[in-house]
Design a protein around this motif. Structure first.
Motif, short mmCIF file in Angstrom:
data_model
loop_
_atom_site.label_atom_id
_atom_site.label_comp_id
_atom_site.label_asym_id
_atom_site.label_seq_id
_atom_site.Cartn_x
_atom_site.Cartn_y
_atom_site.Cartn_z
N ASN A 153 34.12 -37.74 10.35
CA ASN A 153 32.94 -37.45 9.53
C ASN A 153 33.24 -37.61 8.04
O ASN A 153 33.13 -36.66 7.29
N PRO A 154 33.67 -38.81 7.63
CA PRO A 154 33.87 -38.97 6.18
C PRO A 154 32.56 -38.78 5.45
O PRO A 154 31.50 -39.09 5.98
N PHE A 155 32.65 -38.24 4.23
CA PHE A 155 31.43 -38.08 3.43
C PHE A 155 30.96 -39.45 2.95
O PHE A 155 31.78 -40.35 2.78
N PRO A 156 29.68 -39.60 2.72
CA PRO A 156 29.20 -40.88 2.18
C PRO A 156 29.60 -41.04 0.71
O PRO A 156 28.74 -41.10 -0.18
N LYS A 157 30.89 -41.05 0.46
CA LYS A 157 31.42 -41.21 -0.89
C LYS A 157 32.56 -42.21 -0.80
O LYS A 157 32.91 -42.66 0.29
#
Lengths: 437, 258, 419
Positions: free
Chosen positions: B101-105
């Motif tokens: 679940n990487p952040f959308p960054k």
């Protein structure tokens, strides 16, 4: 080195945590403040409308003995309608008031005239005489008799009795004179002036005099407009939604239609009014101010909403239902109309009712097509000039007098109650009929 | 204190129960978990192993209606003590989820997120170093060093999972909880991840929930077998897989239940 | 005087349309029943099972086919007759004769191999397609009518003067010799006023709406949510004329007396009065759209953030908000479009004078106010004054169209991202 203290347990971390917890609390407080702000705005809005509007639901009226003097009404003894129509009912009422307050006789002649006028002004000066005219017209045999009638007081007296007039200012600065106040007090004490439910507000048509004005004509206009709107927007909206969800191929053209519908739902409503004005009135020559035109314009405004609601209702029905129908040999059309549509019906109805409620509140497009008629009669056909309840509110709001703002607020209360009812039905339908899969 | 005789105990749990809106999912578990080793939780799905894992960093707190009772101590400190802020606990106990679940960054911002919120870096150079070290330890540095500004969501599944591990390491935790971290990965990515876990256990206490018994056997030192919310058996991994004491464990390992 | 038909000068209501409709409906029912019975007879008459099975469509489809053909034809005749202004008896005669012919034709189609069901279903689908294209037709109608009237206006007033002129006083250009004189139709003050009111509204609605959405999705308990959400939505259900009256009756005077107590003078009708009330109106719009997009951000991202030791607000601001940003921008664009197109609030509370000012405490006018002012009451249609309303309408439509389409595309892309 096993239990080396964590960098997250040190003094720095704890100090930082305190700060972080504080910003957390501030953020939370902002959220609550935003909700409180919105709630307060709503409460203020409703409070100010109800606070001014509730007073229009009661009204003061005056019980008066009126002598239908033959020499004034029918000097030549004739009872033909023309004479009776043109007779001087104003004078009859003036005399009746004068009889009630014979003291005026004692005044000097210049003063007497002013006093008589003020005396007469206690009642609704157009409503009173009109009421008598209608009575006499219905039953000419009344001429010569003395009858007791109940007529509305003038809006000034009504406002005075409701406590809306400031009487602490010098007499010249107010709309009600000391003499009138004294008379009104007398009449109030004797019970001749009484407050009662204001039936006129609901059942009368528009009027130039606030004490006589009602919403009946605009309400009927709204009903007619909504009738046309529903008749057009509902089938077209549901039809379009079915096609887009069930039968439409996936291509650029359908994509374009979808963007179109979503955009149309967000086009300012006044633009639809311009469309109606340019196309329906000027080009097609349809009648100005008519509910049928208003209905068409509002239908164009509403059907994208209905499409969007219907589509989400259709999507909520699991595809297995359709597949089941198809698997027993139903055609695609049959599967949709026999199975999917009935199951989506509650959602469709709910969305449509909410769409219709929006349409009922629309004002701007109706202004464009001239549904601003001043109506003293209830419109009886879809092509006659009419107005609608929100437009009536807009028209009344133009007058600054307290009596009018009271009535404007009262009309808003009625409109809001209709909308609440519609939304209530929608919510009830949804909870009552909605199936969960 | 010698390494191989008695390992340090990181967590001590007594009678831990977890319930969701009154329904008990974990039914009174006693367990001790060793530091600097890999402990695997196995068991059929719905056995409560994931619920139990989330006890260690109080992630259950974020689920409405979820209640945890019992005594859970980390280094002897009650982590459910009223004065303890779960925010700090979670900084010390990292977690890696089933689905990456990487952040959308950007990749950089993903790793820098934790150090930033916890104020771990004094300067930009500090932060750069933390990011660099974390990515390196997660075995991702060489693959991403030229595109730290690219979005973290653009990486492959295996890379994403290692990015998430780097993100967790960056906060300098003591424990890393892993909830079926390889279940969304292909075999090659899984193999890489297992090598990484092998390395990480030198510095961290690792607790891993897995449905792959082979994986548990490969990477863990101790294994706990859960069934229906109970801890059925807890022992050295070799012991569990070669000579389980309980019939239920045996059945599960032989593939007769589950 | 009753309204008259464009083509014949006859009044519309000389014909009783409901009466025609009743006749047509009756014929339709008759055709349905008769055709269905006939189809059943034919099917039964074909003695062996084998043949009856080869009867393609069930009898009621033959019925629907007959009824549909008869009523459609009759309806067409009715509309044609009414528009052409034919006398009533002739219309009825035409309806009966043509419908009769159609019915006679449907008799010949009742046989085993006639695919009545396919024909009926094709007709239904065609009807559905027509329904869908009405949306496109409406848009085309809007574009064409606005363009057409605007072009007439731009013959008198050059486009550039309209778009860049600083003087807006259309009422003075009433006289014909004055129409089109430069200066009177410079719409910049009107655009500026629209922008100012929009700015006030959005600067109230955007932070409030967003905070409400964030609070409801991250902090509020189920119970709070179930109370607050519908309460906020009441704000969305209140008609704009009610907001307008609220601004006029309550908010405007309150602001004025507040300013007076500070020694300043603010008119009752001002950009701030209209804008702030409009802001309240838009709050539920922004909060419910943002609520949707915030909820579309996967829980796994929140979990990831919490697991790193982030607080709720840190998670909200740094992870969820960032993830939802495209959707939130889309929502804000739709809100801006809504604010620009809103009519009743500004008509009642912003004023009519075209002031070129950036001070929200002054009365300003907006595009929609001018459209209403120019087109109500006056039925003259060919003056530059009334036509200028369409030019304003065109600008309004184009700007809102651009905002809507950008917003819709952004939101759609955003949805696909997390689906």
């Amino acid at each position: 080195m096993a239990n080396q203290p964590s960098i997250h347990a040190g003094v720095r971390a704890l100090a930082r945590l305190k700060k972080r917890r504080r910003s957390e609390a501030i953020f939370r407080a902002f959220g609550i403040a935003a909700i409180v702000f919105a709630m307060c705005a709503l409460a203020w809005l409703l409070g100010s409308i109800i606070g001014t509007g509730y007073k229009a639901f009661y009204q003061h009226s005056l019980t008066l003995e009126v002598e239908l003097t033959e020499s004034i009404l029918a000097p030549n003894g004739s009872r033909d309608p023309d004479t009776l129509r043109r007779a001087n009912y104003r004078r009859i009422m003036q005399e009746a008031m004068f009889t009630r307050f014979p003291d005026i006789e004692g005044l000097s002649s210049a003063d007497q005239r002013a006093a008589k006028r003020q005396n007469f002004d206690i009642m609704s000066t157009s409503g009173g005489p009109n009421y008598i005219r209608q009575m006499v017209f219905k039953d000419p045999a009344m001429v010569g008799q003395t009858i007791t009638v109940r007529i509305p007081t003038s809006d000034i007296v009504d406002q005075y009795l409701k406590g809306n007039l400031n009487v602490d200012v010098p007499e010249v600065q107010r709309k009600i004179s000391d003499r009138q106040i004294a008379w009104v007090k007398t009449l109030r004490q004797s019970g001749e002036i009484k407050a009662g439910f204001n039936k006129r507000l609901l059942f009368s048509t528009d009027s130039r005099d606030p004490e006589l004005a009602g919403i009946a004509s605009s309400f009927v206009g709204s009903l007619m407009t909504m009738f046309v709107t529903f008749l057009l927007a509902f089938p077209v909206g549901v039809g379009a939604a079915i096609w887009l969800d069930e039968f439409a191929p996936k291509n650029k053209a359908v994509d374009f239609i979808e963007i179109n519908i979503n955009n149309l739902a967000a086009v300012p409503s006044i633009v639809f009014g311009l469309l109606g004005l340019a196309v329906l009135l000027n080009w097609a020559g349809m009648p100005r101010s008519a509910p049928i035109v208003g209905g068409i314009v509002l239908a164009l405004r509403t059907f994208p909403t209905i499409i969007i609601a219907t589509r989400s209702a259709l999507r909520a029905v699991p595809p297995s239902i359709r597949d089941g129908a198809l698997s027993v040999g139903a055609s695609h059309v049959q599967a949709v109309f026999h199975h999917k549509l009935p199951m989506a019906a509650p959602g469709i109805l709910t969305g449509s009712i909410i769409g219709m409620a929006q349409a009922l509140g629309e004002t701007a497009p109706l202004l464009m097509i001239g549904m601003v008629a001043f109506l003293t009669e209830i419109p009886s056909s879809l092509t006659e000039p009419a107005t609608a309840l929100p437009v009536q509110i807009y028209l009344w709001s133009d007058s600054a007098e307290q009596a009018w703002s009271e009535r404007t607020s009262a009309a808003i209360i009625i409109l809001l109650m209709v909308l609440v009812t519609m939304n209530g039905i929608a919510i009830w339908l949804r909870s009552r009929l909605e199936k969960r899969w | 204190m010698t390494e191989n005789t008695s390992k340090n105990i990181k967590f001590t749990c007594r009678d831990v129960r977890v319930s969701y809106s009154g329904k008990e999912a974990v039914k009174g578990i006693d367990i001790e978990i060793a530091d600097r080793s890999v402990t695997a939780f196995i068991g059929p799905s719905g056995c409560g192993k994931s619920s139990f894992l989330r006890v260690f960093n109080r992630m259950n707190d974020t689920i409405p209606g979820c209640a945890v009772t019992g005594d859970i101590r980390m280094d002897g400190e009650d982590i459910y003590a009223p004065g303890l802020d779960p925010v700090l606990l979670r900084a010390r106990v990292g977690m890696v989820f089933q689905k990456p679940n990487p952040f959308p960054k950007s990749i950089y911002d993903n790793v820098a997120y934790g150090p930033r919120i916890h104020g771990l870096a004094e300067s930009k150079a500090d932060l750069d170093e933390i990011v660099h070290n974390s990515l390196k330890r997660a075995g991702l540095w060489d693959e991403v060093k030229d595109r730290l500004k690219d979005s973290g969501t653009g990486l492959s599944g295996g890379q994403q999972q290692r990015l998430v591990i780097a993100r967790a390491i960056a906060v300098s935790p003591e424990v890393i909880l892993m909830d079926e971290p390889a279940s969304a990965l292909d075999p090659i990515a899984t193999a890489k991840l297992e090598v990484l876990i092998e390395e990480l256990k030198e510095k961290f206490c690792i607790v891993i929930v897995t449905h792959s018994m082979a994986q548990a056997a490969r990477i863990s030192q101790k294994t706990a077998f859960f069934h229906m919310g109970d801890l059925v058996e807890y022992d050295e991994t070799d012991q569990i897989f070669t000579n389980p004491a309980e019939l239920r464990t045996q059945d599960y390992i032989m593939g007769r239940t589950g | 005087m009753p309204p008259r038909s464009l083509l014949t000068g006859r009044t519309f209501m000389e014909f009783s349309i409901p009466a025609y409709c009743a006749l047509i409906a009756a014929m339709g029912v008759l055709a349905y029943m008769s055709a269905k019975r006939r189809a059943m007879h034919v099917a039964a008459g074909t003695v062996t099972n084998e043949i009856s099975r080869s009867f393609h469509s069930r009898p009621n489809f033959h019925g629907v086919f007959a009824a549909g053909l008869v009523t459609l034809l009759a309806f067409g005749v009715m509309i044609g007759g009414v528009i052409a202004g034919l006398p009533g008896w002739l219309v009825i005669a035409l309806i009966v004769v043509l419908a009769g012919l159609a019915f006679a034709y449907t008799r010949t189609t009742i046989r085993a191999n006639f695919k009545a069901r396919n024909v009926v279903e094709f007709a239904i689908k065609s009807g559905l397609v027509i329904c869908s294209t009405i949306a496109v037709l409406t848009t085309i109608g809007i574009v064409l009518s606005l363009l057409f009237e605007s072009l007439r206006f731009f013959k008198d007033v050059p486009v550039l003067d309209f778009l860049t002129g600083l003087q807006w006083s259309p009422q003075t250009a009433l006289r014909e010799d004055q129409a089109g004189q430069s200066g009177a139709f410079g719409a910049v003050p009107v655009f500026a006023g629209t922008f100012l009111v929009m700015l006030v509204a959005i600067s109230i609605a955007a932070p409030t709406g967003l905070m409400i959405a964030m609070y409801l999705s991250e902090y509020a308990s189920k119970r709070t949510r179930s109370i607050v959400k519908p309460a906020i939505e009441i704000l969305a259900g209140v008609p704009t004329v009610v907001y307008g009256y609220f601004a006029l009756l309550t908010v405007g005077p309150t602001i004025r007396s507040f300013a007076e107590s500070l020694g300043a003078s603010v008119p009752t009708q001002s950009a701030i009065a209209a804008g702030s009330v409009m802001g309240v109106m838009i709050i539920p719009f922004i909060s419910s759209l943002s609520d949707d997009v915030i909820n579309a951000v996967p829980q796994s991202l929140r979990d990831g953030s919490y697991a790193l030791g982030a607080t709720r607000s840190e998670t909200m601001i740094k992870v969820v908000f960032g993830g939802a940003l495209p959707g939130i921008i889309g929502a804000l664009l739709l809100a801006v479009s809504r604010a620009i197109g809103e009519t009743m609030i500004v008509v009642m509370a912003a004023g009519r004078a075209a002031n070129l000012t950036a001070n929200p405490f002054e009365a300003v006018t907006t595009v929609t106010v001018q459209i209403v002012a120019l087109l109500t009451g006056d039925t003259e249609f060919d003056t530059a004054k009334t036509l200028s309303a369409f030019a304003l309408g065109l600008v309004l439509f184009v700007i809102t169209l651009i905002l809507n389409v950008i917003a819709l595309i952004i939101v759609r892309r955003y949805r696909e991202r997390y689906d």
